[in-house]
Write a protein that holds these residues in place. Structure first.
Motif, PDB file in Angstrom:
ATOM      1  N   LEU A   1       0.851  -1.212  -0.192  1.00  0.00           N
ATOM      2  CA  LEU A   1       0.020   0.047   0.114  1.00  0.00           C
ATOM      3  C   LEU A   1       1.034   1.032   0.077  1.00  0.00           C
ATOM      4  CD1 LEU A   1      -1.244  -2.396   2.091  1.00  0.00           C
ATOM      5  CD2 LEU A   1      -3.130  -0.716   1.944  1.00  0.00           C
ATOM      6  N   VAL A   2       0.674   2.073  -0.990  1.00  0.00           N
ATOM      7  CA  VAL A   2       1.579   3.256  -1.077  1.00  0.00           C
ATOM      8  C   VAL A   2       0.872   4.556  -1.282  1.00  0.00           C
ATOM      9  CG1 VAL A   2       3.209   4.508  -2.577  1.00  0.00           C
ATOM     10  CG2 VAL A   2       3.397   1.987  -2.206  1.00  0.00           C
ATOM     11  N   GLU A   3       0.731   5.296  -0.127  1.00  0.00           N
ATOM     12  CA  GLU A   3       0.040   6.625  -0.068  1.00  0.00           C
ATOM     13  C   GLU A   3       0.793   7.674  -0.711  1.00  0.00           C
ATOM     14  OE1 GLU A   3      -0.262   4.892   3.968  1.00  0.00           O
ATOM     15  OE2 GLU A   3       1.496   5.135   2.609  1.00  0.00           O
ATOM     16  N   SER A   4      -0.184   8.695  -1.214  1.00  0.00           N
ATOM     17  CA  SER A   4       0.383   9.904  -1.870  1.00  0.00           C
ATOM     18  C   SER A   4      -0.607  10.926  -1.788  1.00  0.00           C
ATOM     19  CB  SER A   4       0.868   9.650  -3.509  1.00  0.00           C
ATOM     20  OG  SER A   4      -0.325   9.301  -3.994  1.00  0.00           O
ATOM     21  N   GLY A   5       0.021  12.216  -2.183  1.00  0.00           N
ATOM     22  CA  GLY A   5      -0.899  13.298  -1.966  1.00  0.00           C
ATOM     23  C   GLY A   5      -0.968  14.246  -0.889  1.00  0.00           C
ATOM     24  N   GLY A   6      -0.020  13.907   0.078  1.00  0.00           N
ATOM     25  CA  GLY A   6       0.123  14.589   1.188  1.00  0.00           C
ATOM     26  C   GLY A   6       1.111  16.142   0.883  1.00  0.00           C
ATOM     27  N   GLY A   7       1.031  16.721   1.689  1.00  0.00           N
ATOM     28  CA  GLY A   7       1.676  18.242   1.625  1.00  0.00           C
ATOM     29  C   GLY A   7       1.188  19.364   2.262  1.00  0.00           C
ATOM     30  N   LEU A   8       1.793  20.402   2.265  1.00  0.00           N
ATOM     31  CA  LEU A   8       1.462  21.592   3.046  1.00  0.00           C
ATOM     32  C   LEU A   8       0.158  22.403   2.465  1.00  0.00           C
ATOM     33  CD1 LEU A   8       2.026  23.835   5.278  1.00  0.00           C
ATOM     34  CD2 LEU A   8       3.823  24.775   3.598  1.00  0.00           C
ATOM     35  N   VAL A   9      -0.932  22.815   3.392  1.00  0.00           N
ATOM     36  CA  VAL A   9      -2.069  23.173   2.869  1.00  0.00           C
ATOM     37  C   VAL A   9      -2.405  24.357   3.911  1.00  0.00           C
ATOM     38  CG1 VAL A   9      -3.650  21.538   3.859  1.00  0.00           C
ATOM     39  CG2 VAL A   9      -4.245  23.088   1.571  1.00  0.00           C
ATOM     40  N   GLN A  10      -2.964  25.493   3.342  1.00  0.00           N
ATOM     41  CA  GLN A  10      -3.439  26.611   4.258  1.00  0.00           C
ATOM     42  C   GLN A  10      -4.793  26.039   5.002  1.00  0.00           C
ATOM     43  OE1 GLN A  10      -3.628  29.880   2.234  1.00  0.00           O
ATOM     44  NE2 GLN A  10      -1.520  30.787   2.586  1.00  0.00           N
ATOM     45  N   PRO A  11      -5.051  26.556   6.162  1.00  0.00           N
ATOM     46  CA  PRO A  11      -6.421  26.004   6.778  1.00  0.00           C
ATOM     47  C   PRO A  11      -7.429  26.534   5.813  1.00  0.00           C
ATOM     48  CG  PRO A  11      -5.035  27.229   8.548  1.00  0.00           C
ATOM     49  CD  PRO A  11      -4.128  27.347   7.131  1.00  0.00           C
ATOM     50  N   GLY A  12      -8.478  25.775   5.609  1.00  0.00           N
ATOM     51  CA  GLY A  12      -9.597  25.802   5.131  1.00  0.00           C
ATOM     52  C   GLY A  12      -9.285  25.205   3.398  1.00  0.00           C
ATOM     53  N   GLY A  13      -8.103  24.853   3.238  1.00  0.00           N
ATOM     54  CA  GLY A  13      -7.832  24.153   2.085  1.00  0.00           C
ATOM     55  C   GLY A  13      -8.438  22.775   1.835  1.00  0.00           C
ATOM     56  N   SER A  14      -7.926  22.110   0.744  1.00  0.00           N
ATOM     57  CA  SER A  14      -8.332  20.809   0.294  1.00  0.00           C
ATOM     58  C   SER A  14      -7.083  20.013  -0.155  1.00  0.00           C
ATOM     59  CB  SER A  14      -9.430  20.650  -0.632  1.00  0.00           C
ATOM     60  OG  SER A  14     -10.547  21.275  -0.197  1.00  0.00           O
ATOM     61  N   LEU A  15      -7.217  18.588   0.146  1.00  0.00           N
ATOM     62  CA  LEU A  15      -6.076  17.835  -0.440  1.00  0.00           C
ATOM     63  C   LEU A  15      -6.782  16.471  -0.486  1.00  0.00           C
ATOM     64  CD1 LEU A  15      -2.976  18.049   2.004  1.00  0.00           C
ATOM     65  CD2 LEU A  15      -2.941  18.635  -0.388  1.00  0.00           C
ATOM     66  N   ARG A  16      -6.373  15.916  -1.447  1.00  0.00           N
ATOM     67  CA  ARG A  16      -6.905  14.139  -1.587  1.00  0.00           C
ATOM     68  C   ARG A  16      -5.764  13.435  -1.762  1.00  0.00           C
ATOM     69  NH1 ARG A  16      -9.802  11.395  -6.675  1.00  0.00           N
ATOM     70  NH2 ARG A  16      -7.865  11.509  -7.829  1.00  0.00           N
ATOM     71  N   LEU A  17      -5.840  12.531  -0.776  1.00  0.00           N
ATOM     72  CA  LEU A  17      -4.900  11.482  -0.605  1.00  0.00           C
ATOM     73  C   LEU A  17      -5.172  10.336  -1.419  1.00  0.00           C
ATOM     74  CD1 LEU A  17      -4.160  11.437   3.249  1.00  0.00           C
ATOM     75  CD2 LEU A  17      -3.182  12.984   1.556  1.00  0.00           C
ATOM     76  N   SER A  18      -4.226   9.630  -1.980  1.00  0.00           N
ATOM     77  CA  SER A  18      -4.466   8.135  -2.783  1.00  0.00           C
ATOM     78  C   SER A  18      -3.674   7.308  -1.994  1.00  0.00           C
ATOM     79  CB  SER A  18      -4.134   8.387  -4.196  1.00  0.00           C
ATOM     80  OG  SER A  18      -4.622   9.541  -4.797  1.00  0.00           O
ATOM     81  N   CYS A  19      -4.301   6.062  -2.092  1.00  0.00           N
ATOM     82  CA  CYS A  19      -3.614   4.984  -1.507  1.00  0.00           C
ATOM     83  C   CYS A  19      -3.682   3.635  -2.747  1.00  0.00           C
ATOM     84  CB  CYS A  19      -4.256   4.476  -0.466  1.00  0.00           C
ATOM     85  SG  CYS A  19      -3.454   2.703   0.345  1.00  0.00           S
ATOM     86  N   ALA A  20      -2.420   3.480  -3.306  1.00  0.00           N
ATOM     87  CA  ALA A  20      -2.473   2.512  -4.491  1.00  0.00           C
ATOM     88  C   ALA A  20      -2.072   1.159  -3.768  1.00  0.00           C
ATOM     89  CB  ALA A  20      -1.153   3.219  -5.429  1.00  0.00           C
ATOM     90  N   THR A  21      -2.644   0.400  -4.044  1.00  0.00           N
ATOM     91  CA  THR A  21      -2.703  -1.222  -3.605  1.00  0.00           C
ATOM     92  C   THR A  21      -2.167  -2.302  -4.628  1.00  0.00           C
ATOM     93  OG1 THR A  21      -4.847  -1.752  -3.691  1.00  0.00           O
ATOM     94  CG2 THR A  21      -4.381  -0.731  -2.022  1.00  0.00           C
ATOM     95  N   SER A  22      -1.373  -3.206  -4.182  1.00  0.00           N
ATOM     96  CA  SER A  22      -0.960  -4.147  -5.145  1.00  0.00           C
ATOM     97  C   SER A  22      -0.680  -5.505  -4.368  1.00  0.00           C
ATOM     98  CB  SER A  22       0.374  -3.719  -5.864  1.00  0.00           C
ATOM     99  OG  SER A  22       1.356  -3.570  -5.100  1.00  0.00           O
ATOM    100  N   GLY A  23      -0.680  -6.622  -4.968  1.00  0.00           N
ATOM    101  CA  GLY A  23      -0.588  -7.976  -4.425  1.00  0.00           C
ATOM    102  C   GLY A  23      -1.680  -8.290  -3.764  1.00  0.00           C
ATOM    103  N   PHE A  24      -3.070  -8.008  -3.989  1.00  0.00           N
ATOM    104  CA  PHE A  24      -4.109  -8.403  -3.484  1.00  0.00           C
ATOM    105  C   PHE A  24      -5.436  -7.819  -4.255  1.00  0.00           C
ATOM    106  CE2 PHE A  24      -5.612  -5.168  -0.687  1.00  0.00           C
ATOM    107  CZ  PHE A  24      -4.618  -4.140  -0.483  1.00  0.00           C
ATOM    108  N   TYR A  25      -6.312  -8.624  -4.280  1.00  0.00           N
ATOM    109  CA  TYR A  25      -7.832  -7.674  -5.079  1.00  0.00           C
ATOM    110  C   TYR A  25      -8.495  -6.753  -3.732  1.00  0.00           C
ATOM    111  CZ  TYR A  25     -12.260  -7.024  -7.163  1.00  0.00           C
ATOM    112  OH  TYR A  25     -13.377  -6.484  -7.614  1.00  0.00           O
ATOM    113  N   LEU A  26      -8.152  -5.632  -4.290  1.00  0.00           N
ATOM    114  CA  LEU A  26      -9.091  -4.632  -3.298  1.00  0.00           C
ATOM    115  C   LEU A  26     -10.330  -4.880  -2.974  1.00  0.00           C
ATOM    116  CD1 LEU A  26      -8.450  -1.937  -1.742  1.00  0.00           C
ATOM    117  CD2 LEU A  26      -9.040  -0.595  -3.812  1.00  0.00           C
TER     118      LEU A  26
END
Length: 131
Positions: A4-29
């Protein structure tokens, strides 16, 4: 090999938005429940959200309800966490996790957001909310 590999984090101002992703492999999600957890320095790991396999039930911690949305794309083996109206207290390392148990109804809220329910974990991605 399960990954499982997460991505999409970072620095954001209060009130802002982010979308995190988790790419999976080795099993059927589609056979697994997926959850997002977070941990900040000096605090215990906190369950943020869960999307159950089978039932499709979703669960959210009270602290993020109405602001965060969990979703999955089984065909792409990817899980997402859309985070809106971010607050400084959302600052943490965010982890995705996969487990074989299913959850249904309000009674399963606590189990669905408990770290011991999940066998597989990603390495985490940092989210910092600051002006």
């Amino acid at each position: 090999q399960v990954q499982l590999v997460e991505s999409g984090g970072g620095l954001v101002q209060p009130g802002g938005s982010l979308r995190l992703s988790c790419a999976t492999s080795g099993f059927y999600l589609g056979y697994y429940s997926i959850a997002w957890f977070r941990q900040s320095p000096g605090k215990e790991r906190e369950g943020v959200s869960c999307h159950s396999s089978g039932t499709g039930s979703t669960y959210y911690a009270d602290s993020v309800k109405g602001r965060f949305t969990i979703s999955r794309d089984n065909a792409k083996n990817t899980v997402y966490l859309q985070m809106n109206s971010l607050k400084p207290e959302d600052t943490a390392v965010y982890y995705c996790a996969a487990g074989v148990n299913e959850y249904s109804g309000y009674a399963d809220q606590r189990r669905a957001l408990h770290a011991l329910e999940y066998e597989h974990w990603g390495q985490g991605t940092q989210v910092t909310v600051s002006s």
